[in-house]
Structure formats: C-alpha cells, structure tokens
Write a protein that holds these residues in place. Structure first.
Motif, PDB file in Angstrom:
ATOM      1  N   ALA A 173      -5.679   2.041  -6.743  1.00  0.00           N
ATOM      2  CA  ALA A 173      -4.851   2.508  -7.857  1.00  0.00           C
ATOM      3  C   ALA A 173      -3.383   2.178  -7.594  1.00  0.00           C
ATOM      4  O   ALA A 173      -2.660   1.732  -8.501  1.00  0.00           O
ATOM      5  CB  ALA A 173      -5.038   4.013  -8.042  1.00  0.00           C
ATOM      6  N   GLY A 174      -2.935   2.394  -6.357  1.00  0.00           N
ATOM      7  CA  GLY A 174      -1.564   2.038  -6.002  1.00  0.00           C
ATOM      8  C   GLY A 174      -1.325   0.546  -6.071  1.00  0.00           C
ATOM      9  O   GLY A 174      -0.268   0.082  -6.546  1.00  0.00           O
ATOM     10  N   VAL A 175      -2.297  -0.244  -5.613  1.00  0.00           N
ATOM     11  CA  VAL A 175      -2.202  -1.705  -5.684  1.00  0.00           C
ATOM     12  C   VAL A 175      -2.034  -2.152  -7.132  1.00  0.00           C
ATOM     13  O   VAL A 175      -1.267  -3.071  -7.439  1.00  0.00           O
ATOM     14  CB  VAL A 175      -3.457  -2.356  -5.054  1.00  0.00           C
ATOM     15  CG1 VAL A 175      -3.575  -3.831  -5.451  1.00  0.00           C
ATOM     16  CG2 VAL A 175      -3.402  -2.233  -3.538  1.00  0.00           C
ATOM     17  N   SER A 176      -2.748  -1.505  -8.042  1.00  0.00           N
ATOM     18  CA  SER A 176      -2.659  -1.839  -9.455  1.00  0.00           C
ATOM     19  C   SER A 176      -1.228  -1.709  -9.973  1.00  0.00           C
ATOM     20  O   SER A 176      -0.715  -2.613 -10.650  1.00  0.00           O
ATOM     21  CB  SER A 176      -3.595  -0.935 -10.258  1.00  0.00           C
ATOM     22  OG  SER A 176      -3.422  -1.119 -11.636  1.00  0.00           O
ATOM     23  N   ILE A 177      -0.568  -0.597  -9.643  1.00  0.00           N
ATOM     24  CA  ILE A 177       0.799  -0.378 -10.119  1.00  0.00           C
ATOM     25  C   ILE A 177       1.785  -1.290  -9.404  1.00  0.00           C
ATOM     26  O   ILE A 177       2.689  -1.859 -10.030  1.00  0.00           O
ATOM     27  CB  ILE A 177       1.202   1.106  -9.946  1.00  0.00           C
ATOM     28  CG1 ILE A 177       0.302   1.995 -10.795  1.00  0.00           C
ATOM     29  CG2 ILE A 177       2.665   1.311 -10.309  1.00  0.00           C
ATOM     30  CD1 ILE A 177       0.373   1.716 -12.285  1.00  0.00           C
ATOM     31  N   PHE A 178       1.639  -1.465  -8.092  1.00  0.00           N
ATOM     32  CA  PHE A 178       2.527  -2.381  -7.373  1.00  0.00           C
ATOM     33  C   PHE A 178       2.430  -3.792  -7.942  1.00  0.00           C
ATOM     34  O   PHE A 178       3.448  -4.477  -8.132  1.00  0.00           O
ATOM     35  CB  PHE A 178       2.176  -2.404  -5.883  1.00  0.00           C
ATOM     36  CG  PHE A 178       2.671  -1.219  -5.106  1.00  0.00           C
ATOM     37  CD1 PHE A 178       3.918  -0.663  -5.360  1.00  0.00           C
ATOM     38  CD2 PHE A 178       1.896  -0.650  -4.101  1.00  0.00           C
ATOM     39  CE1 PHE A 178       4.381   0.427  -4.638  1.00  0.00           C
ATOM     40  CE2 PHE A 178       2.353   0.442  -3.373  1.00  0.00           C
ATOM     41  CZ  PHE A 178       3.591   0.982  -3.640  1.00  0.00           C
ATOM     42  N   SER A 179       1.206  -4.255  -8.188  1.00  0.00           N
ATOM     43  CA  SER A 179       1.010  -5.604  -8.713  1.00  0.00           C
ATOM     44  C   SER A 179       1.663  -5.753 -10.085  1.00  0.00           C
ATOM     45  O   SER A 179       2.351  -6.746 -10.358  1.00  0.00           O
ATOM     46  CB  SER A 179      -0.480  -5.926  -8.821  1.00  0.00           C
ATOM     47  OG  SER A 179      -1.104  -5.917  -7.561  1.00  0.00           O
ATOM     48  N   ALA A 180       1.442  -4.764 -10.938  1.00  0.00           N
ATOM     49  CA  ALA A 180       2.036  -4.814 -12.276  1.00  0.00           C
ATOM     50  C   ALA A 180       3.556  -4.780 -12.203  1.00  0.00           C
ATOM     51  O   ALA A 180       4.243  -5.524 -12.924  1.00  0.00           O
ATOM     52  CB  ALA A 180       1.517  -3.639 -13.112  1.00  0.00           C
ATOM     53  N   PHE A 181       4.090  -3.941 -11.321  1.00  0.00           N
ATOM     54  CA  PHE A 181       5.537  -3.841 -11.178  1.00  0.00           C
ATOM     55  C   PHE A 181       6.140  -5.165 -10.711  1.00  0.00           C
ATOM     56  O   PHE A 181       7.166  -5.623 -11.245  1.00  0.00           O
ATOM     57  CB  PHE A 181       5.869  -2.730 -10.184  1.00  0.00           C
ATOM     58  CG  PHE A 181       7.333  -2.591  -9.884  1.00  0.00           C
ATOM     59  CD1 PHE A 181       8.222  -2.140 -10.849  1.00  0.00           C
ATOM     60  CD2 PHE A 181       7.833  -2.911  -8.628  1.00  0.00           C
ATOM     61  CE1 PHE A 181       9.573  -2.015 -10.574  1.00  0.00           C
ATOM     62  CE2 PHE A 181       9.175  -2.787  -8.344  1.00  0.00           C
ATOM     63  CZ  PHE A 181      10.051  -2.338  -9.312  1.00  0.00           C
TER      64      PHE A 181
END
Length: 212
Positions: free
Chosen positions: A144-152
């Motif tokens: 879930a954190g990877v998802s937001i980091f990648s999008a950011f």
C-alpha cells in the motif's frame, strides 16, 4: 542516463520499456527455477493457494493508488503546494492503515480461507498453506505504501524509480531460491517476495524524501 532524459515522457517510456523487457526476462528465469526446484509437485500447488489472495490485494492496492492519488494530487498541487504535501502524507497514512487493517483481518480468518480452498487436503498441507498466506500478509501494508510512493514520484516526473523498484521482487526471489530452497522449501518464495517488497518500499521512500 541523465535525470533530464528520464523525466521526459519519451525518455521515461524508453527507459521503462527497457526495464520492462529486463523484468520479463527475470520473470522467465524465476519461472524456470520454480519448475526446476518444485516442478508440478503438490508443494507448488499449496504455494499458489496461499499466495493468490494476498498478491491480488497487493495488485488492487497498486491500481487504486495510481488512479486515486495522481489526479487529486495534481489538482491540489496546481493551486496550493503545501496542501498537496499534506494530501500526500494523509494518503500514505490512509493507504498503509487500510493495508494493516486488511492484513490483520485476513490473519485471523486465514484458517477458514485456506480450509475453504483445501477442505480435502491433509492438515500438514493446510498448515503449510497458512504459513505461506501469513508471510504474504506481511507485504500488504508495505505494498500500500509502495502504491502511494510510486504515484507520488510519477507526479514529480520521476518515472524511473517506480520502474526500477519492480525489479527488487524478482531479484530477491531468484537469489533466495538459488541459495536457500533446501533450507526453507516452498516457503522461500513468499519470504523472497516479502524481502523484495520491503526493499521496494524503502527504495521508493528514499527517492521520495527529497520531494516532501
């Protein structure tokens, strides 16, 4: 490869395409090792039962993160950069929190879930599937954190880092399969996946830090 080149749409497309081909090559090597080490044995079928739901959830979180975060962040950032930074932090906390809740709920219901798939299997096989399932559950909050980091990172035109981070999964699984299969058996696959996810998370975190 220069920062400027990979920050352009054309440069990022070329870079991601090359990495994608390399990742597919690693995936092919990984599958060859799977076949060599486990073949069509029952053990590998047990792995598939334990892996399918957590990996599906991880993929859903990644998809939602990309489609939920990017447009809203860009809309807010166009008028208020401080509010955009706050939105990023809130999104990260929300997504990882949801990931933790999902993992906890599945942890306490995993026996029922595995039994529903393997009601006619031996208890030993069910126990192995539960172990695999629970190891994969550890990756859900980090995914879930990877998802937001990648999008950011994509919103600040750092396209290469999310693409590079995907390689950690295959590389960690391949290395551990080659070194530790005899010691851990089929459990080495979810262990390798979990380590790869942690590496992916901390890599993207380190690359995101300078932007927030």
């Amino acid at each position: 490869m220069s920062q400027k080149f990979t920050s352009t749409i054309a440069g990022a497309s070329i870079f991601i395409s090359v990495l994608g081909l390399f990742s597919r090559g690693l995936g092919f090597i990984r599958e060859m090792i799977f076949a060599n080490n486990f073949g069509l044995e029952t053990e590998f079928d047990i792995y598939l039962v334990g892996a399918v739901l957590p990996i599906t959830i991880n993929n859903i979180l990644l998809f939602i993160g990309q489609n939920y975060f990017v447009p809203e962040f860009q809309r807010i950032n166009s008028s208020d950069t401080d509010a955009a930074q706050k939105y990023f932090k809130q999104s990260f906390i929300s997504f990882t929190g949801i990931g933790i809740i999902i993992a906890i709920l599945l942890f306490f219901t995993c026996d029922f879930i595995i039994n529903s798939y393997m009601h006619s299997s031996s208890q030993a096989n069910k126990d192995t599937a539960v172990q695999i399932f629970r190891i994969f559950l550890l990756t859900i909050p980090f995914s879930a954190g990877v998802s937001i980091f990648s999008a950011f990172l994509q919103t600040v035109f750092e396209f290469k880092h999310p693409a590079i981070s995907v390689l950690f999964l295959n590389i960690s699984i391949i290395v551990l399969l080659l070194l530790l299969t005899e010691s851990f058996g089929i459990l080495i696959i979810p262990i390798g996946y979990a380590i790869g996810t942690l590496l992916q998370f901390f890599y993207l975190h380190s690359k995101s830090r300078k932007y927030y």
